[in-house]
Design a protein around this motif. Structure first.
Motif, mmCIF file in Angstrom:
data_model
loop_
_atom_site.group_PDB
_atom_site.id
_atom_site.type_symbol
_atom_site.label_atom_id
_atom_site.label_comp_id
_atom_site.label_asym_id
_atom_site.label_seq_id
_atom_site.Cartn_x
_atom_site.Cartn_y
_atom_site.Cartn_z
ATOM 1 N N UNK A 13 -85.217 111.731 49.769
ATOM 2 C CA UNK A 13 -86.281 111.741 48.780
ATOM 3 C C UNK A 13 -85.701 111.263 47.448
ATOM 4 N N UNK A 14 -86.410 110.382 46.781
ATOM 5 C CA UNK A 14 -85.948 109.902 45.477
ATOM 6 C C UNK A 14 -86.167 110.985 44.415
ATOM 7 N N UNK A 15 -85.450 110.876 43.318
ATOM 8 C CA UNK A 15 -85.631 111.863 42.251
ATOM 9 C C UNK A 15 -86.997 111.741 41.598
ATOM 10 N N UNK A 16 -87.591 110.545 41.597
ATOM 11 C CA UNK A 16 -88.955 110.409 41.076
ATOM 12 C C UNK A 16 -89.930 111.214 41.939
ATOM 13 N N UNK A 17 -89.742 111.153 43.248
ATOM 14 C CA UNK A 17 -90.580 111.928 44.168
ATOM 15 C C UNK A 17 -90.306 113.414 44.004
ATOM 16 N N UNK A 18 -89.044 113.777 43.820
ATOM 17 C CA UNK A 18 -88.695 115.184 43.599
ATOM 18 C C UNK A 18 -89.374 115.710 42.340
ATOM 19 N N UNK A 19 -89.350 114.926 41.276
ATOM 20 C CA UNK A 19 -89.988 115.359 40.035
ATOM 21 C C UNK A 19 -91.487 115.568 40.249
ATOM 22 N N UNK A 20 -92.122 114.667 40.957
ATOM 23 C CA UNK A 20 -93.559 114.811 41.236
ATOM 24 C C UNK A 20 -93.826 116.062 42.065
ATOM 25 N N UNK A 21 -92.962 116.347 43.013
ATOM 26 C CA UNK A 21 -93.115 117.538 43.860
ATOM 27 C C UNK A 21 -92.878 118.811 43.057
ATOM 28 N N UNK A 22 -91.867 118.795 42.200
ATOM 29 C CA UNK A 22 -91.590 119.936 41.325
ATOM 30 C C UNK A 22 -92.782 120.172 40.405
ATOM 31 N N UNK A 23 -93.288 119.096 39.805
ATOM 32 C CA UNK A 23 -94.436 119.190 38.896
ATOM 33 C C UNK A 23 -95.644 119.805 39.608
ATOM 34 N N UNK A 24 -95.944 119.320 40.787
ATOM 35 C CA UNK A 24 -97.101 119.832 41.532
ATOM 36 C C UNK A 24 -96.948 121.321 41.829
ATOM 37 N N UNK A 25 -95.753 121.737 42.244
ATOM 38 C CA UNK A 25 -95.528 123.148 42.574
ATOM 39 C C UNK A 25 -95.691 124.035 41.341
ATOM 40 N N UNK A 26 -95.134 123.596 40.210
ATOM 41 C CA UNK A 26 -95.200 124.413 38.994
ATOM 42 C C UNK A 26 -96.607 124.414 38.388
ATOM 43 N N UNK A 27 -97.302 123.293 38.469
ATOM 44 C CA UNK A 27 -98.679 123.257 37.966
ATOM 45 C C UNK A 27 -99.582 124.160 38.791
#
Length: 91
Positions: free
Chosen positions: A1-15
């Motif tokens: 998984x790319x870090x851009x995808x990781x950031x999007x996944x982290x963002x979705x979980x925290x939101x």
């Protein structure tokens, strides 16, 4: 998984977990290149989150809540996480 995808996944979980007023996720992985924990491909991130959901919680409880919201990402995609979790209006 790319870090851009990781950031999007982290963002979705925290939101989803906190409905934050402000959320900033910083990829700090490049600063840790060659670090033993970075060799497995997991990233280093900083999270700055401001959410009313932290009302009545101390710093440790807020951090535990962020870790819980990220769930298995902490085992599969995140090697290190620096957290700044505040209530609206906190400095």
């Amino acid at each position: 998984m790319s870090n851009e995808t990781r950031i999007a996944t982290i963002r979705a979980a925290l939101e989803t977990a906190f409905n934050p007023e402000a959320l900033e996720i910083i990829d700090d992985s490049a600063r840790h290149a060659g670090h033993a924990g970075a060799r497995d491909g997991r990233g280093h991130f900083k999270v700055k989150i401001v959410a009313g959901a932290f009302a009545g919680q101390g710093l440790l409880v807020r951090h535990r809540a962020v870790y819980a919201a990220l769930g298995t990402l902490m085992e599969t995609d995140i090697h290190a996480l620096q957290i700044e979790a505040k209530l609206p209006g906190e400095q």
